[in-house]
Design a protein around this motif. Structure first.
Motif, mmCIF file in Angstrom:
data_model
loop_
_atom_site.group_PDB
_atom_site.id
_atom_site.type_symbol
_atom_site.label_atom_id
_atom_site.label_comp_id
_atom_site.label_asym_id
_atom_site.label_seq_id
_atom_site.Cartn_x
_atom_site.Cartn_y
_atom_site.Cartn_z
ATOM 1 N N TRP A 54 -12.674 10.016 -72.573
ATOM 2 C CA TRP A 54 -11.432 10.730 -72.243
ATOM 3 C C TRP A 54 -10.938 10.509 -70.824
ATOM 4 C CZ3 TRP A 54 -11.958 16.303 -74.662
ATOM 5 C CH2 TRP A 54 -11.753 16.214 -76.050
ATOM 6 N N GLN A 55 -11.494 9.591 -70.079
ATOM 7 C CA GLN A 55 -11.077 9.450 -68.690
ATOM 8 C C GLN A 55 -9.594 9.116 -68.539
ATOM 9 O OE1 GLN A 55 -13.351 6.436 -66.756
ATOM 10 N NE2 GLN A 55 -13.071 4.960 -68.412
ATOM 11 N N HIS A 56 -9.006 8.493 -69.538
ATOM 12 C CA HIS A 56 -7.580 8.159 -69.480
ATOM 13 C C HIS A 56 -6.783 8.938 -70.530
ATOM 14 C CE1 HIS A 56 -8.564 5.027 -66.685
ATOM 15 N NE2 HIS A 56 -9.431 4.511 -67.534
ATOM 16 N N ASP A 58 -4.796 12.278 -72.346
ATOM 17 C CA ASP A 58 -3.643 13.088 -71.957
ATOM 18 C C ASP A 58 -4.047 14.184 -70.975
ATOM 19 O OD1 ASP A 58 -2.056 11.588 -73.634
ATOM 20 O OD2 ASP A 58 -2.180 13.002 -75.299
ATOM 21 N N PRO A 59 -3.103 14.652 -70.177
ATOM 22 C CA PRO A 59 -3.400 15.654 -69.144
ATOM 23 C C PRO A 59 -4.062 16.934 -69.676
ATOM 24 C CG PRO A 59 -1.232 14.733 -68.760
ATOM 25 C CD PRO A 59 -1.709 14.190 -70.081
ATOM 26 N N GLU A 60 -3.739 17.342 -70.873
ATOM 27 C CA GLU A 60 -4.328 18.586 -71.381
ATOM 28 C C GLU A 60 -5.834 18.460 -71.664
ATOM 29 O OE1 GLU A 60 -2.235 16.662 -74.964
ATOM 30 O OE2 GLU A 60 -1.628 17.177 -72.930
ATOM 31 N N GLN A 62 -7.830 16.625 -69.550
ATOM 32 C CA GLN A 62 -8.491 16.350 -68.281
ATOM 33 C C GLN A 62 -9.362 17.498 -67.751
ATOM 34 O OE1 GLN A 62 -8.837 13.280 -66.999
ATOM 35 N NE2 GLN A 62 -7.794 12.780 -68.920
ATOM 36 N N PRO A 63 -9.077 18.776 -68.050
ATOM 37 C CA PRO A 63 -10.015 19.824 -67.627
ATOM 38 C C PRO A 63 -11.413 19.632 -68.214
ATOM 39 C CG PRO A 63 -7.915 20.808 -68.167
ATOM 40 C CD PRO A 63 -7.833 19.358 -68.577
ATOM 41 N N ARG A 66 -13.028 16.972 -66.044
ATOM 42 C CA ARG A 66 -13.443 17.537 -64.756
ATOM 43 C C ARG A 66 -14.694 18.397 -64.912
ATOM 44 N NH1 ARG A 66 -7.879 17.773 -64.219
ATOM 45 N NH2 ARG A 66 -7.734 19.957 -64.865
#
Length: 80
Positions: A54-56, A58-60, A62-63, A66
């Motif tokens: 998932w490193q690339h 969608d923004p949703e 990215q949590p 992290r």
């Protein structure tokens, strides 16, 4: 844990469609479960798999990436 492990290893034609929706959450859950059991190596392994997958994404999503990175840092700091 065993069910999640089987899901993480599933690689068949029909599984490709299922994997797209479930592989990331499966890796995340396995990482958490292994961390709870004190199995740092396995927890780090599955956190790394989630990051790679998932490193690339969608923004949703990215949590989750992290949090996986934070889990790795936390667990790596606990190693002797």
């Amino acid at each position: 844990l065993a069910v999640y492990e089987r899901a993480a290893m599933r690689r068949d034609f029909l599984g490709l469609w299922v994997d797209a929706a479930t592989l990331g959450p499966t890796y995340e859950r396995l990482s958490v479960l292994y961390e709870e059991r004190g199995a740092s190596d396995q927890a780090i392994d599955y956190a790394n798999r989630l990051i790679e997958l998932w490193q690339h994404a969608d923004p949703e999503l990215q949590p989750f990436v992290r949090e996986a990175r934070a889990r790795i840092a936390r667990l790596a700091g606990e190693r002797p």
